[in-house]
Design a protein around this motif. Sequence first.
Motif, PDB file in Angstrom:
ATOM      1  N   VAL A 114      -3.306 -30.860  20.612  1.00  0.00           N
ATOM      2  CA  VAL A 114      -3.996 -31.216  19.366  1.00  0.00           C
ATOM      3  C   VAL A 114      -5.482 -30.941  19.517  1.00  0.00           C
ATOM      4  N   PHE A 115      -6.062 -30.280  18.497  1.00  0.00           N
ATOM      5  CA  PHE A 115      -7.509 -30.097  18.483  1.00  0.00           C
ATOM      6  C   PHE A 115      -7.995 -30.036  17.040  1.00  0.00           C
ATOM      7  N   TRP A 116      -9.301 -30.174  16.891  1.00  0.00           N
ATOM      8  CA  TRP A 116      -9.935 -30.140  15.574  1.00  0.00           C
ATOM      9  C   TRP A 116     -10.928 -28.994  15.530  1.00  0.00           C
ATOM     10  N   SER A 117     -11.117 -28.453  14.333  1.00  0.00           N
ATOM     11  CA  SER A 117     -12.090 -27.364  14.185  1.00  0.00           C
ATOM     12  C   SER A 117     -12.720 -27.427  12.796  1.00  0.00           C
ATOM     13  N   PRO A 118     -14.046 -27.215  12.717  1.00  0.00           N
ATOM     14  CA  PRO A 118     -14.708 -27.185  11.406  1.00  0.00           C
ATOM     15  C   PRO A 118     -14.641 -25.819  10.733  1.00  0.00           C
ATOM     16  N   VAL A 119     -14.091 -24.831  11.429  1.00  0.00           N
ATOM     17  CA  VAL A 119     -14.060 -23.460  10.897  1.00  0.00           C
ATOM     18  C   VAL A 119     -13.088 -23.369   9.720  1.00  0.00           C
ATOM     19  N   ASP A 120     -13.544 -22.769   8.615  1.00  0.00           N
ATOM     20  CA  ASP A 120     -12.671 -22.529   7.462  1.00  0.00           C
ATOM     21  C   ASP A 120     -11.949 -21.203   7.688  1.00  0.00           C
ATOM     22  N   THR A 132     -23.376 -32.595   8.408  1.00  0.00           N
ATOM     23  CA  THR A 132     -22.035 -32.020   8.600  1.00  0.00           C
ATOM     24  C   THR A 132     -21.454 -32.333   9.968  1.00  0.00           C
ATOM     25  N   CYS A 133     -22.272 -32.234  11.044  1.00  0.00           N
ATOM     26  CA  CYS A 133     -21.693 -32.311  12.388  1.00  0.00           C
ATOM     27  C   CYS A 133     -22.617 -33.035  13.373  1.00  0.00           C
ATOM     28  N   LEU A 134     -21.976 -33.598  14.396  1.00  0.00           N
ATOM     29  CA  LEU A 134     -22.673 -34.184  15.540  1.00  0.00           C
ATOM     30  C   LEU A 134     -22.219 -33.459  16.791  1.00  0.00           C
ATOM     31  N   THR A 135     -23.186 -33.019  17.608  1.00  0.00           N
ATOM     32  CA  THR A 135     -22.868 -32.384  18.885  1.00  0.00           C
ATOM     33  C   THR A 135     -23.363 -33.274  20.016  1.00  0.00           C
ATOM     34  N   LEU A 136     -22.446 -33.625  20.930  1.00  0.00           N
ATOM     35  CA  LEU A 136     -22.775 -34.451  22.091  1.00  0.00           C
ATOM     36  C   LEU A 136     -22.663 -33.610  23.359  1.00  0.00           C
ATOM     37  N   ARG A 137     -23.635 -33.810  24.286  1.00  0.00           N
ATOM     38  CA  ARG A 137     -23.587 -33.128  25.574  1.00  0.00           C
ATOM     39  C   ARG A 137     -23.936 -34.111  26.667  1.00  0.00           C
ATOM     40  N   THR A 138     -23.154 -34.109  27.740  1.00  0.00           N
ATOM     41  CA  THR A 138     -23.458 -34.960  28.880  1.00  0.00           C
ATOM     42  C   THR A 138     -24.040 -34.122  29.998  1.00  0.00           C
ATOM     43  N   GLY A 139     -25.021 -34.680  30.703  1.00  0.00           N
ATOM     44  CA  GLY A 139     -25.639 -33.964  31.812  1.00  0.00           C
ATOM     45  C   GLY A 139     -25.019 -34.363  33.138  1.00  0.00           C
ATOM     46  N   GLY A 140     -25.074 -33.479  34.119  1.00  0.00           N
ATOM     47  CA  GLY A 140     -24.558 -33.779  35.446  1.00  0.00           C
ATOM     48  C   GLY A 140     -23.048 -33.726  35.502  1.00  0.00           C
ATOM     49  N   SER A 141     -22.514 -34.203  36.645  1.00  0.00           N
ATOM     50  CA  SER A 141     -21.074 -34.086  36.903  1.00  0.00           C
ATOM     51  C   SER A 141     -20.323 -35.383  36.627  1.00  0.00           C
ATOM     52  N   GLU A 151     -20.095 -31.240  29.841  1.00  0.00           N
ATOM     53  CA  GLU A 151     -19.321 -30.763  28.683  1.00  0.00           C
ATOM     54  C   GLU A 151     -20.052 -31.033  27.371  1.00  0.00           C
ATOM     55  N   THR A 152     -19.818 -30.136  26.391  1.00  0.00           N
ATOM     56  CA  THR A 152     -20.339 -30.293  25.031  1.00  0.00           C
ATOM     57  C   THR A 152     -19.171 -30.403  24.065  1.00  0.00           C
ATOM     58  N   LYS A 153     -19.222 -31.372  23.169  1.00  0.00           N
ATOM     59  CA  LYS A 153     -18.189 -31.511  22.140  1.00  0.00           C
ATOM     60  C   LYS A 153     -18.854 -31.663  20.778  1.00  0.00           C
ATOM     61  N   LYS A 154     -18.186 -31.063  19.785  1.00  0.00           N
ATOM     62  CA  LYS A 154     -18.726 -31.065  18.428  1.00  0.00           C
ATOM     63  C   LYS A 154     -17.750 -31.788  17.505  1.00  0.00           C
ATOM     64  N   PHE A 155     -18.290 -32.648  16.636  1.00  0.00           N
ATOM     65  CA  PHE A 155     -17.473 -33.427  15.709  1.00  0.00           C
ATOM     66  C   PHE A 155     -18.043 -33.234  14.303  1.00  0.00           C
ATOM     67  N   CYS A 156     -17.195 -32.791  13.375  1.00  0.00           N
ATOM     68  CA  CYS A 156     -17.647 -32.495  12.013  1.00  0.00           C
ATOM     69  C   CYS A 156     -16.876 -33.323  10.992  1.00  0.00           C
ATOM     70  N   VAL A 157     -17.524 -33.606   9.874  1.00  0.00           N
ATOM     71  CA  VAL A 157     -16.901 -34.473   8.872  1.00  0.00           C
ATOM     72  C   VAL A 157     -15.713 -33.794   8.199  1.00  0.00           C
ATOM     73  N   ASN A 158     -15.694 -32.450   8.141  1.00  0.00           N
ATOM     74  CA  ASN A 158     -14.592 -31.730   7.489  1.00  0.00           C
ATOM     75  C   ASN A 158     -13.683 -31.033   8.494  1.00  0.00           C
ATOM     76  N   ASP A 159     -13.595 -31.561   9.682  1.00  0.00           N
ATOM     77  CA  ASP A 159     -12.729 -30.973  10.702  1.00  0.00           C
ATOM     78  C   ASP A 159     -11.276 -30.926  10.228  1.00  0.00           C
ATOM     79  N   VAL A 160     -10.614 -29.827  10.577  1.00  0.00           N
ATOM     80  CA  VAL A 160      -9.180 -29.673  10.315  1.00  0.00           C
ATOM     81  C   VAL A 160      -8.438 -29.925  11.625  1.00  0.00           C
ATOM     82  N   GLN A 161      -7.352 -30.685  11.550  1.00  0.00           N
ATOM     83  CA  GLN A 161      -6.557 -30.978  12.741  1.00  0.00           C
ATOM     84  C   GLN A 161      -5.453 -29.935  12.908  1.00  0.00           C
ATOM     85  N   TYR A 162      -5.350 -29.382  14.099  1.00  0.00           N
ATOM     86  CA  TYR A 162      -4.296 -28.429  14.435  1.00  0.00           C
ATOM     87  C   TYR A 162      -3.443 -29.028  15.554  1.00  0.00           C
TER      88      TYR A 162
END
Length: 647
Positions: free
Chosen positions: A231-237, A128-137, A172-183
């Motif tokens: 503009v943002f995306w969210s997987p929340v129904d 369903t989703c991929l979560t990416l996180r980068t370390g440091g500044s 920062e952490t960002k989450k990307f989901c296959v059923n994301d809704v665009q707002y």
Amino acid sequence: SCVFWSPIDIGDYRCVSLRTGGSDGIDLIKVQVQIDGRMAHTIVPQGNAAYIGLDDGETKEFCVDAVQYRITYSIWDDRHARTRNPQYVTIKGTRGETDEQLCDANFNVIAQDVSCVFRSHLNIGDYTCLTLRTGGSDGLDLIKVKVQIDDRIAHTIVPRGNAAYIGLDDGETKKFCVNDVQYRITYSIWDDWNARTRNPQYVTIKGTHGETDEQLCDANFNVIAQDVSCVFWSPVDIGDYSCLSLRTGGSDGLDLIRVKVQIDDREVHTIVPRGNAEYIGLDNGQTKEFCVNDVQYEITYSIWDDWNARTRNPQYVTIKGTNGETDEQLCDANFNVIAQDVSCVFWSPVDIGDYSCLSLRTGGSDGIDLVMVKVQIDDREAHRIAEYIGLDDGQTKEFCLQTTATVQPTSSASSEPGVVTKMIDIKEETGTPSKSTTSATETPEAEFTIIFITDNTPVTDVTDSGLNTGEACEHSGIPLLINCGEDMINIIHAAYGVYSNDNTCGRSFDGYCISDTSLQVMQEKCNGKSYCSVQAVNSIFGDPCFGVVKYLTSTWECIDPEDVPDERTDIFTDGPTEEAGDDPTEEVTYNSTEEVTIAISPTEEVTDDPTEEVTDDPTEEVTDDPTEEVTDDPTEEDTDDPTKEDT
């Protein structure tokens, strides 16, 4: 080779866990596991690795049913896009998620693809989703991310909206989901230098099933007379869209002339300034919520003509109804005036049901004196309090619609406005009353109607046929009430509009003005129930003639649930009766939380003899013929004659 024996029954082989001791590592090109001479597992370097490395006391686990995940990062062609900081990844599915994995790869490159490969024996279900996180500044900028599961592409992620890249900054952490809704939220900023802001803006989208996380709008609001999109995306129904919540950060406000909400490029809500306001203002970290089904409430304060009546202190208001109440609202108005009307307008998405009460609270120690307060709901007057009202020292006062009751005999029910009828029997508990009975407890068996009367309430007429009729006026705030007691309601006729120019609401119209859904709506709301309440409003029946003030009229019968309709017996008494209200002792008080007590003190003498004089006024004679005097014959004996018909 490392050989050992164990008495433990592990069942079917699944995994081998390797750990190296100390700080000196070991590098392997293959590992084989055999159980009692049978090959159970062969492990080779994963992905493009030349070897399996174990370093500095590290532990690694290798499982036979492990799933391989490959995440490919396409780094942007800009020297600021690269990073030396570590990158982390988590894969989520319908049944669970992997542990967060450190990507063992070099991200200090530009315009190249960098792959991160790992295995996990966890069953996450469908991806369903991929979560990416980068370390440091130091951030990382990507133009594409691809997810492969056992060499099968499961997800491809590209920059959203008009963005040139996917940016990960400062841990920062960002989450990307296959059923994301665009707002997409579009802010139209007012044409005034004070309308702009450098402060961050936040947004939350709410629906019938839930709401998104609060989102930071990545846009420049330091402009005027321009549209700015977030503009943002969210997987929340969230279900069906219902509300937009806006929050401004910092102490510098933002003034807007319009806000538009789009979901997957479909417009769902447009918000404009309310009332007479020129703009929508957000100040000093303020949050405002706007909903598609908001109800407008307007409270008009008529301030007394006295210098001591005014106040600089804030005023608060709460609206209460049969289903609930609004939040307490601060009235954004100037109350430091006298002999003037001051209006307080606010909106609320709360369904309070039918209006019942107004609660007023004054802030501070300086009071306010009023000569009238009026409540309007969606421009319809629901309550008028025409009396002196004093609020002092933070005082709260509540004002509710009042109800009283009177009693009258049936068979000639009142046609005065605002009656709801219910039949009861009042009879002697023991014995047979005599013909000369005059006390209330000895009244001959008869039927009475309780009539509950409220100011400007709908009309209910009880006819000899057993049918009831009633009216409710639009903008009155008073519904049409139907009460059949223990019986069931059966709607015979209904019309919303202007059915006849002869009505108690004082409405008239020359053309056709009847809602086609009138009967259907009334039957759906009332049939089969013992009690129902219906407002005369366009939101229920539609608007058959725009701009014309309408009313609701209905005819119904009360049916005993145990009776067949064709065989039921009317409970209404034929014949004339005295009108209610001749005797002031007949009025009683009705309180919805208490049982109604009825005290009847009739002033007339009830007899079986038609020649006996019965009057309301001892000085007034009652005759059958204006020219003929009716008197008692002293020679006639007063008896119960079975051949005579009782009157």
